[in-house]
Design an enzyme around this catalytic site. Structure first.
Site, PDB file in Angstrom:
ATOM      1  N   GLU A  18      -4.665   0.667  -3.327  1.00  0.00           N
ATOM      2  CA  GLU A  18      -3.274   1.101  -3.496  1.00  0.00           C
ATOM      3  C   GLU A  18      -2.310  -0.075  -3.441  1.00  0.00           C
ATOM      4  OE1 GLU A  18      -3.717   5.647  -1.721  1.00  0.00           O
ATOM      5  OE2 GLU A  18      -2.935   4.056  -0.435  1.00  0.00           O
ATOM      6  N   ASP A  66      -6.924   1.451   1.032  1.00  0.00           N
ATOM      7  CA  ASP A  66      -5.567   0.921   1.192  1.00  0.00           C
ATOM      8  C   ASP A  66      -5.312  -0.244   0.232  1.00  0.00           C
ATOM      9  OD1 ASP A  66      -4.977   2.730   3.145  1.00  0.00           O
ATOM     10  OD2 ASP A  66      -5.088   1.311   4.815  1.00  0.00           O
ATOM     11  N   ASP A 108       0.690   3.678  -3.254  1.00  0.00           N
ATOM     12  CA  ASP A 108       0.247   5.065  -3.097  1.00  0.00           C
ATOM     13  C   ASP A 108       1.091   5.989  -3.964  1.00  0.00           C
ATOM     14  OD1 ASP A 108      -1.070   7.344  -1.729  1.00  0.00           O
ATOM     15  OD2 ASP A 108       0.889   7.618  -0.811  1.00  0.00           O
ATOM     16  N   GLU A 154       0.843  -1.206   0.000  1.00  0.00           N
ATOM     17  CA  GLU A 154       0.000   0.000   0.000  1.00  0.00           C
ATOM     18  C   GLU A 154       0.876   1.253   0.000  1.00  0.00           C
ATOM     19  OE1 GLU A 154      -1.526   3.418   2.085  1.00  0.00           O
ATOM     20  OE2 GLU A 154      -0.662   1.811   3.298  1.00  0.00           O
TER      21      GLU A 154
END
Length: 223
Positions: free
Chosen positions: A119, A116, A48, A44
């Site tokens: 990502e 989350d 991101d 994650e």
């Protein structure tokens, strides 16, 4: 335990390429409540950054706006609420590896968990297939938001997040202000506020439902 065949087929559909390293995708879909030695958090973190780059590249290519406007648009598009909206649209909840208690607590409706894992999947795609495949997956997932297509409604929390960014306001703040009833039939009340604009409340059978109702009420009043 290997990933189910239906999940592997779903991952192939999302990325456009069949998974080879099944372990990285299993990691991307695993919540810490499973009690295993893997979870999605590292992917994650990585995903991101990949998401931010993919969206920033698209905005740069498609818009001639000033840096400030581009930054506002980027922040709205990569927000947790926006990612959670994507998760629901692509059917992610059916494939998340979530512990029994977290599932009972409404984890599959949690914007935090859904955002989350969107990502983390982007991170896994980058690691296995490279940036071009990950970028193409991001563009498919975020196409409606990126291109402003009509015909599909945004999730209220995503819509409010974008509204606040577009009006140069701080992100919406959600506060649990009430919880009534027994554990098996609890009723939640949430207040959402946007600094120097106003506030609204909503109710639901989970905190997430109440947040959604509050966002919907806010947009109806101020949007």
């Amino acid at each position: 335990m290997p990933l189910p065949q239906e999940t592997l087929a779903w991952l192939t559909e999302q990325a456009g390429v069949a998974p080879r390293n099944h372990s990285i995708w299993k990691e991307a879909l695993t919540h810490g409540s499973m009690g295993e030695d893997i979870d999605y958090q590292r992917l994650e973190f990585f995903g991101d950054r990949v998401l931010g780059l993919a969206i920033a590249e698209w905005l740069y290519e498609q818009n001639q706006e000033a840096e400030g406007k581009l930054s506002q648009r980027l922040n709205a598009l990569v927000s947790r609420q926006s990612c959670a909206h994507v998760a629901r649209e692509i059917g992610l909840p059916a494939h998340i590896r979530l512990g029994k208690q977290a599932r009972a607590d409404g984890g599959l409706e949690s914007d935090n968990i859904l955002g989350d894992i969107v990502e983390s999947l982007i991170g896994a795609c980058q690691r296995e297939h490279g940036f071009e495949v990950a970028r193409d997956m991001v563009r498919r997932w975020f196409a409606d938001a990126l291109e402003g297509r009509a015909g599909r409604s945004k999730h209220p929390k995503s819509a409010l997040q974008e509204w606040a960014a577009g009006n140069r306001r701080k992100p919406p703040e959600y506060e649990l202000i009430g919880r009534d009833g027994p554990d098996h039939a609890a009723r939640f009340t949430v207040r959402v506020s946007v600094h120097k604009v106003g506030e609204a409340t909503g109710e639901g059978d989970s905190k997430q439902e109440a947040e959604t109702a509050a966002a919907r009420a806010f947009l109806a009043q101020y949007g």
